[in-house]
Design a protein around this motif. Structure first.
Motif, PDB file in Angstrom:
ATOM      1  N   SER A  76       0.817  -1.102   0.091  1.00 33.09           N
ATOM      2  CA  SER A  76      -0.099   0.013  -0.069  1.00 33.09           C
ATOM      3  C   SER A  76       0.838   1.156  -0.061  1.00 33.09           C
ATOM      4  O   SER A  76       1.856   1.179   0.721  1.00 33.09           O
ATOM      5  N   ASP A  78       2.688   4.887   0.659  1.00 32.53           N
ATOM      6  CA  ASP A  78       2.728   5.620   1.651  1.00 32.53           C
ATOM      7  C   ASP A  78       3.064   7.061   1.353  1.00 32.53           C
ATOM      8  O   ASP A  78       3.078   8.080   1.862  1.00 32.53           O
ATOM      9  N   TRP A  79       3.605   6.978  -0.129  1.00 33.31           N
ATOM     10  CA  TRP A  79       3.842   8.416  -0.931  1.00 33.31           C
ATOM     11  C   TRP A  79       5.080   9.083  -0.419  1.00 33.31           C
ATOM     12  O   TRP A  79       5.322  10.315  -0.595  1.00 33.31           O
ATOM     13  N   ALA A  81       5.433   9.813   2.826  1.00 29.94           N
ATOM     14  CA  ALA A  81       5.177  11.026   3.715  1.00 29.94           C
ATOM     15  C   ALA A  81       6.223  11.369   4.623  1.00 29.94           C
ATOM     16  O   ALA A  81       6.312  12.601   4.940  1.00 29.94           O
ATOM     17  N   ASP A  82       7.078  10.329   5.040  1.00 31.42           N
ATOM     18  CA  ASP A  82       8.064  10.746   6.200  1.00 31.42           C
ATOM     19  C   ASP A  82       9.554  11.366   5.457  1.00 31.42           C
ATOM     20  O   ASP A  82      10.330  11.664   6.435  1.00 31.42           O
ATOM     21  N   THR A  89       6.336   7.076  -7.180  1.00 27.51           N
ATOM     22  CA  THR A  89       5.683   6.012  -6.835  1.00 27.51           C
ATOM     23  C   THR A  89       4.926   5.288  -8.072  1.00 27.51           C
ATOM     24  O   THR A  89       4.590   5.638  -8.702  1.00 27.51           O
ATOM     25  N   CYS A 138      -3.262   0.551  -5.358  1.00 25.02           N
ATOM     26  CA  CYS A 138      -4.433   1.211  -4.471  1.00 25.02           C
ATOM     27  C   CYS A 138      -5.393   1.695  -5.564  1.00 25.02           C
ATOM     28  O   CYS A 138      -5.190   1.353  -6.760  1.00 25.02           O
TER      29      CYS A 138
END
Length: 393
Positions: A76, A78-79, A81-82, A89, A138
């Motif tokens: 999945s 998470d783009w 994000a962190d 992606t 997704c």
């Protein structure tokens, strides 16, 4: 509604050659009515009927899909994000979401779809044609809001009507902009996209795109060795291309700790014509990639094709092998290249010749043979994984 997206001309690198009064070598007619690959590396012209004949007369049967544990891992998204930096992606095949480095004060960078396809079947009909054997990681409505589309060409596994319509209807006119090769704009207009929201470009044309409150990026339409069609009567009537992206530095830098970064997306492309030998590296390569490297390299990240390349005597002119893409990596002066265009569908006749585990295996073998570090200069990613070129101080 006022569009937050501004598209303006961007100068291309100076060249010592004076402007020619002759039409470009890849144009057929003036103005062009169709296009061609103008290099010896493209080999002889072949029609769609030739491909069908080759497929029908082949004595090879469709190869079986191996067990799930031997296929591409799906996660999945998470783009990223962190992490902060240039992000890519992978959704499978040649579909990516790119996000440029977020500048200070912005909660994200410019988001760009590359050849997005989310359907199970990459075909003009829902009941036939190449079908995914690995699911999309997704749903389309789970993807963050997109600003731009870059389309390499109009084949069904790279340009999907349902995705174009969904994003445009969801975002609204003026909120997303589409970039494509010459001749393809009319297709977007037929889908209900407004004229102001589509820009078609020739090879080496460039535009600077500003998304208010987010950032800016330079978009350069660069050559590739391929073809185009969506029906049996429109062969090569629209231009195929690759794309170079450059982050635009804000005043005082990028607005982040790192330098402005560059990304190259090959789209679909061949590299050299092979008549019979499976790996004849003595044949002349397509010169366009070295030219791209000279004009716009080095690239921080390149997305290069490694699959749907067999049988070589038929596919080599339009689909690069892993060995070809290692050469492409060098030509464009890429610092890090990720393999794509594999592990998702069995395209055309390749399903009768190419084990779906073959492209990633050979890509790694080529990496190690050339002395690169696997996972550093050359690598792969999971479907749904975000590759990040992180900022460095």
């Amino acid at each position: 509604m006022v569009s937050p997206i501004t598209v303006s001309p961007h100068p291309t690198p100076d060249t010592s050659d004076p402007p020619s009064k002759e039409p470009p070598a890849h144009h057929v007619g003036s103005p062009p009515t169709s296009f061609r690959n103008p290099w010896p590396s493209a080999g002889p012209e072949r029609s769609g009927w030739a491909a069908l004949k080759f497929k029908v007369l082949s004595k090879h049967t469709i190869l079986p899909i191996p067990p799930k544990e031997e296929l591409v891992t799906v996660r999945s998204p998470d783009w990223g994000a962190d992490k902060k930096g240039l992000k890519a992606t992978w959704f499978g095949h040649a579909s990516f979401l790119i996000e440029t480095t977020a500048r200070n004060g912005a909660d994200r960078g410019v988001r760009i779809f590359l050849d997005p396809v989310f359907s199970d079947r990459m075909s003009p009909v829902f009941f036939a044609g190449p079908k995914r054997f690995v699911p999309v990681p997704c749903k389309l409505d789970e993807v963050p809001a997109v600003d731009l589309f870059l389309i390499s060409h109009n084949h069904y596994d790279h340009l999907e009507l349902s995705t174009v319509k969904y994003v445009y209807q969801t975002r609204g006119p003026g909120q997303v902009h589409f970039f494509c090769g010459l001749g393809l704009k009319k297709w977007f207009l037929s889908c209900g996209i407004h004229d102001d929201d589509v820009t078609e470009l020739d090879w080496w044309d460039a535009r600077q795109v500003k998304v208010d409150g987010v950032g800016s990026v330079n978009i350069i339409c660069t050559p590739s060795q391929h073809d185009s069609n969506r029906t049996g009567t429109d062969q090569k009537q629209t231009l195929w291309c690759s794309w170079a992206l450059e982050e635009v530095a804000e005043e005082g830098g990028t607005g982040s700790e790192g330098k402005a970064k560059k990304l190259f997306f090959s789209g679909d492309t061949g590299y050299r014509y092979v008549s019979e030998a499976d790996n004849d590296m003595d044949r002349p390569p397509c010169p366009a990639f070295a030219e791209i490297g000279e004009k716009y390299g080095p690239f921080d990240l390149a997305l290069l094709p490694i699959g749907c390349f067999l049988p070589r005597e038929f596919m080599s002119t339009v689909h690069a092998s892993p060995e070809d893409s290692i050469c492409m990596h060098k030509d464009i002066k890429s610092m890090r290249s990720i393999g794509m265009h594999y592990g998702t569908i069995r395209a055309g006749i390749s399903g009768q010749y190419e084990d779906v585990r073959e492209p990633p295996r050979r890509w790694r073998e080529c990496c190690e043979k050339e002395g690169y570090t696997w996972g550093k200069e050359i690598g792969l990613c999971d479907m749904g994984e975000t590759v990040v070129v992180e900022d460095t101080e």
